[in-house]
Each structure stands twice: as structure tokens, then as C-alpha cells.
Design a protein around this motif. Structure first.
Motif, PDB file in Angstrom:
ATOM      1  N   ASP A  66       0.833  -1.213   0.000  1.00 53.73           N
ATOM      2  CA  ASP A  66       0.000   0.000   0.000  1.00 53.73           C
ATOM      3  C   ASP A  66       0.864   1.257   0.000  1.00 53.73           C
ATOM      4  N   ALA A  67       1.927   1.242   0.816  1.00 55.06           N
ATOM      5  CA  ALA A  67       2.811   2.409   0.884  1.00 55.06           C
ATOM      6  C   ALA A  67       3.483   2.658  -0.469  1.00 55.06           C
ATOM      7  N   LYS A  68       4.021   1.582  -1.080  1.00 56.96           N
ATOM      8  CA  LYS A  68       4.673   1.741  -2.378  1.00 56.96           C
ATOM      9  C   LYS A  68       3.698   2.262  -3.426  1.00 56.96           C
ATOM     10  N   ASP A  69       2.493   1.694  -3.427  1.00 58.04           N
ATOM     11  CA  ASP A  69       1.490   2.115  -4.400  1.00 58.04           C
ATOM     12  C   ASP A  69       1.109   3.578  -4.181  1.00 58.04           C
ATOM     13  N   PHE A  70       0.939   3.956  -2.914  1.00 57.83           N
ATOM     14  CA  PHE A  70       0.553   5.341  -2.615  1.00 57.83           C
ATOM     15  C   PHE A  70       1.625   6.314  -3.099  1.00 57.83           C
ATOM     16  N   PHE A  71       2.886   6.034  -2.760  1.00 58.13           N
ATOM     17  CA  PHE A  71       3.949   6.961  -3.144  1.00 58.13           C
ATOM     18  C   PHE A  71       4.137   7.003  -4.662  1.00 58.13           C
ATOM     19  N   ALA A  72       3.859   5.893  -5.331  1.00 57.97           N
ATOM     20  CA  ALA A  72       3.991   5.866  -6.795  1.00 57.97           C
ATOM     21  C   ALA A  72       2.865   6.639  -7.476  1.00 57.97           C
ATOM     22  N   ARG A  73       1.664   6.634  -6.849  1.00 54.61           N
ATOM     23  CA  ARG A  73       0.504   7.221  -7.534  1.00 54.61           C
ATOM     24  C   ARG A  73      -0.057   8.472  -6.859  1.00 54.61           C
ATOM     25  N   SER A  74       0.563   8.947  -5.786  1.00 52.46           N
ATOM     26  CA  SER A  74      -0.031  10.041  -5.008  1.00 52.46           C
ATOM     27  C   SER A  74      -0.303  11.286  -5.843  1.00 52.46           C
ATOM     28  N   ALA A  75       0.587  11.595  -6.770  1.00 49.89           N
ATOM     29  CA  ALA A  75       0.413  12.808  -7.581  1.00 49.89           C
ATOM     30  C   ALA A  75      -0.829  12.732  -8.458  1.00 49.89           C
ATOM     31  N   SER A  76      -1.253  11.529  -8.816  1.00 47.61           N
ATOM     32  CA  SER A  76      -2.408  11.392  -9.711  1.00 47.61           C
ATOM     33  C   SER A  76      -3.722  11.177  -8.957  1.00 47.61           C
ATOM     34  N   LEU A  77      -3.664  11.069  -7.622  1.00 47.32           N
ATOM     35  CA  LEU A  77      -4.884  10.840  -6.842  1.00 47.32           C
ATOM     36  C   LEU A  77      -5.617  12.160  -6.589  1.00 47.32           C
ATOM     37  N   ARG A  78      -6.950  12.044  -6.436  1.00 45.73           N
ATOM     38  CA  ARG A  78      -7.721  13.218  -6.043  1.00 45.73           C
ATOM     39  C   ARG A  78      -7.348  13.579  -4.610  1.00 45.73           C
ATOM     40  N   ALA A  79      -7.499  14.834  -4.242  1.00 48.46           N
ATOM     41  CA  ALA A  79      -7.055  15.334  -2.932  1.00 48.46           C
ATOM     42  C   ALA A  79      -7.678  14.550  -1.780  1.00 48.46           C
ATOM     43  N   VAL A  80      -8.973  14.233  -1.884  1.00 47.42           N
ATOM     44  CA  VAL A  80      -9.664  13.531  -0.797  1.00 47.42           C
ATOM     45  C   VAL A  80      -9.099  12.123  -0.637  1.00 47.42           C
ATOM     46  N   GLU A  81      -8.946  11.401  -1.757  1.00 46.97           N
ATOM     47  CA  GLU A  81      -8.413  10.042  -1.701  1.00 46.97           C
ATOM     48  C   GLU A  81      -6.977  10.046  -1.195  1.00 46.97           C
ATOM     49  N   ARG A  82      -6.199  11.029  -1.663  1.00 49.35           N
ATOM     50  CA  ARG A  82      -4.808  11.121  -1.224  1.00 49.35           C
ATOM     51  C   ARG A  82      -4.741  11.336   0.297  1.00 49.35           C
TER      52      ARG A  82
END
Length: 201
Positions: A66-82
Motif C-alpha cells: 500500500d505504501a509503495k502504491d501510494f507513493f507511486a501514484r499520489s500525484a495522480s490521486l484526487r485530494a480527498v483520496e490522497r
């Protein structure tokens, strides 16, 4: 003859592979073992996966993924989901750190990365990262103070420290060092012996 051997070798290998594959337990037929597993309803692998240790390991793997996925995709996530995912990761970091599953250094790196992934303003990023560093520094200072206080109140440690000064003076004044050691090596050896003597049960 050569052609005959060329055909025979693969056949022998194939037969050996089939025999090896079919043998699980020479004293017990495959069908009987399968029926026992079916009667129990649980395979050995499933039993192993159900242990608390295996569950903890799987949970830790999920956290890391989950951590790796979050850091890889955080820039493309909507603010609320991020924000929601960052909060969930923070709770996991708190949990693993409290249980000793993350060192202070690992926790600082993860928390700093979370700030950088969720805070857009560089000035605010710097403030939050500095606050994290200050918090961990203060925690380390408190632990060191507690350790030093414990050492001051430990008669074994005090006895070692008194003897340590004597050993250093003896080794520095020695004209010859035994066993071909350097002076530093001999000093380390002597101090180790003193520590072992001081803390012997």
C-alpha cells in the motif's frame, strides 16, 4: 548404438520424473492422503497460512505494498483520496512503530515522504518535516537521558567505569603488549574482559 542411447536417456529421465512426482510418502497412497485432507477440510498450507505469524506477515506485506502504491501514484490521486490513504498509512506507521516493527529512522522516512506527497506548499512542507525531526530528536534525547540515569544507578556499571580508568592507565603505561597485539587491540580485549566480569551473573 548412439541413436539408441539418444532415445533411451530422455525416456529414463521421463520415467524417473514421473516416479518422483507421484511419490509423496512411500508408505501412504496418494488417494488416501487426499481423502484425509478432504476429511479434515484443511490443507497443511491453509493451516500454516492461518497462524498468527503468517497473518502478521501478510498484513505487513499489504502495508508495504500500500505504501509503495501510494507513493507511486499520489500525484495522480484526487485530494480527498490522497488524504484518506495518507491518514490510513499514518495509522499503520504508528502501529508498527509502537510494536517495534519499524525503527525510528524508517518511521521518519515514511512520515517525511507522506508530508511531501500530501502537502503542496514548499514552506509548509519544510515546517512539517522540521516538526517531525524535532519530535524524534526530543524522543531520542529523552531515551538517552533515561539510559544515562539507569547507568548512574547501576552499581555494576559504576564498578566497570572505575575499573575502566585503571585498565586504560595500565595498558598505556605497559612497555610491551602480549600476544603480538597492537596497543588498541589489547586495550579493547582488556576492557571487554572487564565488562564481562562486571556484568557476570
Amino acid at each position: 548404438m548412439k541413436n539408441w542411447l539418444t532415445l533411451l536417456v530422455p525416456c529414463v529421465v521421463l520415467v524417473a520424473a514421473i516416479v518422483w512426482w507421484k511419490r509423496d510418502d512411500p508408505g501412504r497412497p496418494v488417494a488416501t492422503r487426499s481423502s484425509v485432507e478432504a476429511a479434515d477440510g484443511v490443507s497443511p498450507l491453509a493451516s500454516l497460512q492461518a497462524t498468527p505469524q503468517a497473518q502478521e506477515h501478510l498484513e505487513r506485506q499489504r502495508f508495504e505494498a500500500d505504501a509503495k502504491d501510494f507513493f507511486a501514484r499520489s500525484a495522480s490521486l484526487r485530494a480527498v483520496e490522497r488524504s484518506e490513504r495518507a491518514d490510513a498509512l499514518t495509522r499503520q506507521i504508528d502501529k508498527y512503530e509502537a510494536a517495534g516493527g519499524l525503527s525510528a529512522g524508517e518511521a521518519v522516512l515514511l512520515r517525511t515522504a507522506l508530508v511531501k506527497a500530501t502537502v503542496d506548499d514548499p514552506a509548509r512542507q519544510a515546517e512539517e518535516v522540521a516538526a517531525i525531526a524535532d519530535r524524534y530528536r526530543a524522543h531520542a534525547d529523552r531515551r538517552m537521558a533515561a539510559f544515562l540515569e539507569q547507568q548512574r544507578n547501576d552499581p555494576r556499571f559504576q564498578a566497570y567505569k572505575a575499573r575502566e580508568a585503571q585498565v586504560v592507565a595500565e595498558v598505556m603505561a605497559a612497555a610491551t603488549i602480549p600476544a603480538g597485539l597492537t596497543r588498541d587491540q589489547y586495550l579493547r580485549q582488556r576492557l571487554q574482559e572487564e565488562r564481562e566480569r562486571a556484568y557476570a551473573p
